[in-house]
Write a protein that holds these residues in place. Structure first.
Motif, mmCIF file in Angstrom:
data_model
loop_
_atom_site.group_PDB
_atom_site.id
_atom_site.type_symbol
_atom_site.label_atom_id
_atom_site.label_comp_id
_atom_site.label_asym_id
_atom_site.label_seq_id
_atom_site.Cartn_x
_atom_site.Cartn_y
_atom_site.Cartn_z
ATOM 1 N N THR A 52 -31.118 -28.209 30.075
ATOM 2 C CA THR A 52 -30.112 -29.257 30.319
ATOM 3 C C THR A 52 -30.672 -30.660 30.133
ATOM 4 O O THR A 52 -29.923 -31.642 30.195
ATOM 5 C CB THR A 52 -29.560 -29.151 31.757
ATOM 6 O OG1 THR A 52 -30.619 -29.408 32.699
ATOM 7 C CG2 THR A 52 -28.967 -27.781 32.012
ATOM 8 N N ILE A 85 -26.168 -35.184 22.660
ATOM 9 C CA ILE A 85 -25.665 -35.539 23.995
ATOM 10 C C ILE A 85 -24.447 -34.693 24.351
ATOM 11 O O ILE A 85 -24.319 -34.193 25.477
ATOM 12 C CB ILE A 85 -25.335 -37.043 24.055
ATOM 13 C CG1 ILE A 85 -26.634 -37.860 24.002
ATOM 14 C CG2 ILE A 85 -24.551 -37.375 25.321
ATOM 15 C CD1 ILE A 85 -26.416 -39.347 23.800
ATOM 16 N N MET A 86 -23.539 -34.504 23.393
ATOM 17 C CA MET A 86 -22.365 -33.665 23.637
ATOM 18 C C MET A 86 -22.790 -32.228 23.941
ATOM 19 O O MET A 86 -22.255 -31.587 24.856
ATOM 20 C CB MET A 86 -21.430 -33.701 22.415
ATOM 21 C CG MET A 86 -20.731 -35.031 22.199
ATOM 22 S SD MET A 86 -19.735 -35.037 20.675
ATOM 23 C CE MET A 86 -18.570 -33.745 21.028
ATOM 24 N N GLU A 103 -24.167 -31.919 27.445
ATOM 25 C CA GLU A 103 -23.118 -31.865 28.466
ATOM 26 C C GLU A 103 -22.552 -30.450 28.583
ATOM 27 O O GLU A 103 -22.292 -29.958 29.688
ATOM 28 C CB GLU A 103 -22.018 -32.864 28.128
ATOM 29 C CG GLU A 103 -22.460 -34.324 28.256
ATOM 30 C CD GLU A 103 -21.384 -35.286 27.775
ATOM 31 O OE1 GLU A 103 -20.380 -34.808 27.200
ATOM 32 O OE2 GLU A 103 -21.558 -36.510 27.968
ATOM 33 N N ARG A 104 -22.359 -29.810 27.443
ATOM 34 C CA ARG A 104 -21.840 -28.434 27.452
ATOM 35 C C ARG A 104 -22.892 -27.461 28.004
ATOM 36 O O ARG A 104 -22.545 -26.490 28.684
ATOM 37 C CB ARG A 104 -21.430 -28.017 26.033
ATOM 38 C CG ARG A 104 -20.335 -28.867 25.407
ATOM 39 C CD ARG A 104 -19.027 -28.729 26.164
ATOM 40 N NE ARG A 104 -17.938 -29.406 25.492
ATOM 41 C CZ ARG A 104 -17.595 -30.674 25.697
ATOM 42 N NH1 ARG A 104 -18.307 -31.414 26.556
ATOM 43 N NH2 ARG A 104 -16.581 -31.223 25.059
ATOM 44 N N ILE A 162 -25.066 -28.075 30.298
ATOM 45 C CA ILE A 162 -25.061 -28.178 31.760
ATOM 46 C C ILE A 162 -23.991 -27.272 32.356
ATOM 47 O O ILE A 162 -24.228 -26.531 33.315
ATOM 48 C CB ILE A 162 -24.852 -29.634 32.204
ATOM 49 C CG1 ILE A 162 -26.082 -30.476 31.848
ATOM 50 C CG2 ILE A 162 -24.572 -29.711 33.702
ATOM 51 C CD1 ILE A 162 -25.913 -31.954 32.087
ATOM 52 N N THR A 163 -22.807 -27.325 31.756
ATOM 53 C CA THR A 163 -21.726 -26.466 32.233
ATOM 54 C C THR A 163 -22.088 -24.993 32.075
ATOM 55 O O THR A 163 -21.859 -24.172 32.972
ATOM 56 C CB THR A 163 -20.422 -26.753 31.453
ATOM 57 O OG1 THR A 163 -20.067 -28.128 31.633
ATOM 58 C CG2 THR A 163 -19.281 -25.885 31.941
#
Length: 262
Positions: free
Chosen positions: A37, A70-71, A74-75, A77-78
């Motif tokens: 992450t 970066i995008m 973010e995914r 992390i989810t």
């Protein structure tokens, strides 16, 4: 994310206790998920500009690469959060399944440190001053010199024992994990007061005459059950004695009354 797993790993590693294999398998998964992450995209832009590798000609492409990274981060992390349930189940399930073995593994370090606390409690209170300790003799002085290190070790063990209790859903009062003996309920209430009172809980227990011992869940529950049974037996005996005295007094009163009527 996975902060509790990392905390428990540090606690047991500090005590040189190997966790169950399933925990050892789960921890790297948790660490790898955390590492995945961490996106270096923005830092790479910063470093590239300062080093000169990012130029007016390639900055647009580098920005696009960073935006995509970066995008994705973010995914990720989810997605990583979605792994928590399975990893936690593997890790904490193993702690619960091996709870008694872990308590047993903690006992040598506990016993060694508890010897110091037990001796200290024999000679002086937690708030004793140097004059009190010196006047108690050489054994007290030796215990005092080793006391700080013993308390550090016991604090680590208490943290580890609390973790084990949490995984077992063991709601026993904490002090029951640290004493052995055959007590009444009143004595256990005293033990609880000593453990939760001002000062070091285990030192307070030793000072009050309790024997320190690291218990499993079953052993802690047995302490409580024994105290209940012993107290109930004492109460039953006291009630039987009261009834016997009452009958004896009643018989005597009847006999005296009968004689007086003659």
């Amino acid at each position: 994310m996975f902060a509790e797993i990392r905390r428990i790993d540090r606690t047991f590693a500090g005590l040189a206790i190997d966790l169950p294999k399933e925990c050892q398998d789960a921890s790297p998964l948790a660490n790898a998920a955390i590492a995945a992450t961490n996106s270096p995209a923005v830092q790479d832009l910063h470093d590239g500009i300062l080093s000169g590798t990012i130029t007016p000609k390639n900055i647009a492409a580098k920005l696009t690469e960073s935006a995509i990274a970066i995008m994705a981060a973010e995914r990720i992390i989810t997605a990583a959060e979605g792994t928590q349930s399975a990893i936690n189940t593997l890790y904490f399930g193993a702690l619960k399944a091996h709870a008694d073995k872990l308590v047993t593994a903690l006992r040598p370090a506990f016993d060694e440190a508890a010897k110091v606390i037990q001796t200290a409690g024999k000679y002086f209170a937690p708030d004793a001053n140097e004059r009190d300790i010196l006047s108690a003799g050489m054994e007290a002085v030796e215990a005092w010199h080793n006391l700080a290190a013993a308390k550090v070790t016991l604090t680590q063990i208490i943290n580890a024992r609390a973790t084990i209790a949490d995984t077992e859903r063991d709601n026993s009062p904490a002090y029951l994990h640290y004493i052995s003996g055959n007590y009444t309920q009143a004595q256990l209430w005293q033990a609880e007061a000593e453990y939760t009172g001002v000062g070091h809980g285990l030192h307070n227990l030793a000072r009050a005459g309790f024997t320190l011992h690291l218990n499993t869940k079953a052993e802690a529950l047995k302490l409580a059950e024994t105290a209940r049974t012993k107290t109930e037996q004492q109460q039953a005996q006291a009630e039987a004695a009261r009834i016997a005295d009452s009958k004896r007094d009643s018989s005597l009163a009847f006999e005296l009354a009968a004689r007086a009527a003659q």
